[in-house]
Structure formats: structure tokens, C-alpha cells
Design a protein around this motif. Structure first.
Motif, PDB file in Angstrom:
ATOM      1  N   GLY A 175     -26.212  54.981  25.730  1.00 53.39           N
ATOM      2  CA  GLY A 175     -27.339  55.889  25.993  1.00 53.39           C
ATOM      3  C   GLY A 175     -26.965  57.084  26.840  1.00 53.39           C
ATOM      4  N   SER A 176     -25.698  57.441  26.907  1.00 53.39           N
ATOM      5  CA  SER A 176     -25.295  58.582  27.729  1.00 53.39           C
ATOM      6  C   SER A 176     -25.064  59.818  26.858  1.00 53.39           C
ATOM      7  N   ALA A 177     -25.200  60.997  27.485  1.00 48.93           N
ATOM      8  CA  ALA A 177     -25.106  62.247  26.727  1.00 48.93           C
ATOM      9  C   ALA A 177     -24.843  63.409  27.672  1.00 48.93           C
ATOM     10  N   VAL A 178     -24.480  64.549  27.087  1.00 50.13           N
ATOM     11  CA  VAL A 178     -24.236  65.776  27.851  1.00 50.13           C
ATOM     12  C   VAL A 178     -25.220  66.842  27.388  1.00 50.13           C
ATOM     13  N   LEU A 179     -26.051  67.314  28.315  1.00 46.19           N
ATOM     14  CA  LEU A 179     -27.025  68.365  27.999  1.00 46.19           C
ATOM     15  C   LEU A 179     -26.325  69.720  27.975  1.00 46.19           C
ATOM     16  N   LEU A 180     -26.534  70.463  26.896  1.00 38.74           N
ATOM     17  CA  LEU A 180     -25.959  71.802  26.777  1.00 38.74           C
ATOM     18  C   LEU A 180     -26.935  72.792  27.409  1.00 38.74           C
TER      19      LEU A 180
END
Length: 183
Positions: free
Chosen positions: A90-95
Motif C-alpha cells: 500500500g505504499s506509493a510516491v505522490l508526484l
DNA sequence: ATAGCGATGTTCT
DNA sequence: GAACATCGCTATA
């Protein structure tokens, strides 16, 4: 796929900074150099959409890394993330921002102005034509892609994340200083 | 330069 | 009902 996307969100965020983000929407190629990102964890990060588990909105976050998670913010704007980590993390990188490199005229048309084209998560999505229709696409092959290598020139500053109220002590926002487009 | 505020859909309490 | 990973306009300095 960029191998760092299999890792933790901070590593993935730093790996995405300085890369070219390309969109091919409505027959127009538009590209920005990624200048500002934020890392978001899963069950370990109270500020993350994934903190409370999977929902209809965030289910892309729990899928394989390297896919685009797009959500509507404040009912008005689209915001895009690149999913990272293992399936289920459930992890991610917001642009959050980029400097225009190709297709500036298309960006100006979509934004309806000639300044602040892609400095901000909602603005970046509008400039690139990213909408909820792009949720879940593969960033290696889809209409929104990460292309080429990271341009490693310049320093990177880390700060607390913007616009959140929980876990504000983590310096998980990363801005490249040599390139404009951050703040 | 900074502050306040309205718009507006989905999620959470 | 309230909060929210925002933005752009307006007012005041």
C-alpha cells in the motif's frame, strides 16, 4: 521497471526525482522533469490513504509497484502517485511537481495560463491530462510513463509533507533544488 | 508576500 | 456532519 520501485517509499521517491514523466493523451506528447515528490507508506503511515486498509479508491495502491494511483482531491483536482513496494504494502510516491520539457503549448492550453504549469500535484495532472481514467495503468508502458534515466545533477532537500495533519514529523517530501518547479 | 475563502466528491466519525 | 495528500481568486500590506 525501475528496480527502486520495489523498495520502500523513501527510496522510490528519491529514485523518481529527476526523471522524465511523459504523457501521451489526446495524441499530444507532453513531458516534465520530476522536481518534487512525497513518500507515503501503508499501514505504518497515518498520513497515507492506505493506512486504514483497502477501499474502492485506493485499491491500486495495494497492487503491483510501477502502476499509477490517481485519486480526486478535494472533489476538484486529480493527483497521481507511482505505486511502490511489494504487492499488498500500500505504499506509493505522490508526484507533486515538475518542470516543463516538452509540449509546453499543450500544457498552457490545458492549464488555461502560462505560469504555474506543473508546480503542484493537481496542476501537474491537469498539465499532463491525467485523470481517473489513468488509475491503475503501468508506468512502464501506459499513456503516462517514466522515461529514461534520472538526471542526478543538483541537491535534494527533504521537508515535512504538505497539506497533511498526521505524521507531520516525517521529512518525506523531496525537492530538487537545481531545477525550478519546487517551492 | 501572505491570508482568507469558496468550490466540490469521497471517505471517515 | 466533518475532514481532506488542492487551487485560484480576492483583499490587504
Amino acid at each position: 521497471m525501475i528496480s527502486a520501485l520495489r523498495g520502500d517509499p523513501v527510496t522510490a521517491a528519491r529514485a523518481l526525482l529527476g526523471r522524465l514523466l511523459v504523457s501521451d493523451v489526446d495524441g499530444v506528447r507532453v513531458a516534465v522533469r520530476i522536481s518534487e515528490v512525497e513518500a507515503y507508506g501503508g499501514a505504518d503511515d497515518p498520513a497515507s490513504h492506505a493506512y486504514r486498509g483497502q477501499t474502492d479508491r485506493n485499491r491500486t495502491m495495494f497492487g503491483p509497484p510501477g502502476h499509477l494511483y490517481v485519486y480526486r482531491s478535494y472533489g476538484l483536482h486529480w493527483c497521481a502517485n507511482v505505486v511502490c513496494g511489494a504487492v499488498g504494502a500500500g505504499s506509493a510516491v505522490l508526484l507533486r511537481g515538475g518542470t516543463p520539457e516538452e509540449g509546453v503549448e499543450a500544457m498552457e492550453r490545458r492549464r488555461g495560463r502560462q505560469d504555474h504549469l506543473a508546480d503542484g500535484p493537481g496542476r501537474l495532472c491537469q498539465a499532463l491530462g491525467i485523470t481517473g481514467a489513468h488509475d491503475g495503468i503501468d508506468v512502464a508502458t501506459g499513456a503516462v510513463r517514466i522515461e529514461g534515466r534520472r538526471s542526478t545533477q543538483g541537491a535534494v532537500v527533504s521537508t515535512p509533507r504538505i497539506g497533511i495533519t498526521r505524521a507531520t514529523n516525517r521529512d518525506w517530501r523531496f525537492v530538487s533544488t537545481s531545477v525550478s518547479g519546487g517551492r
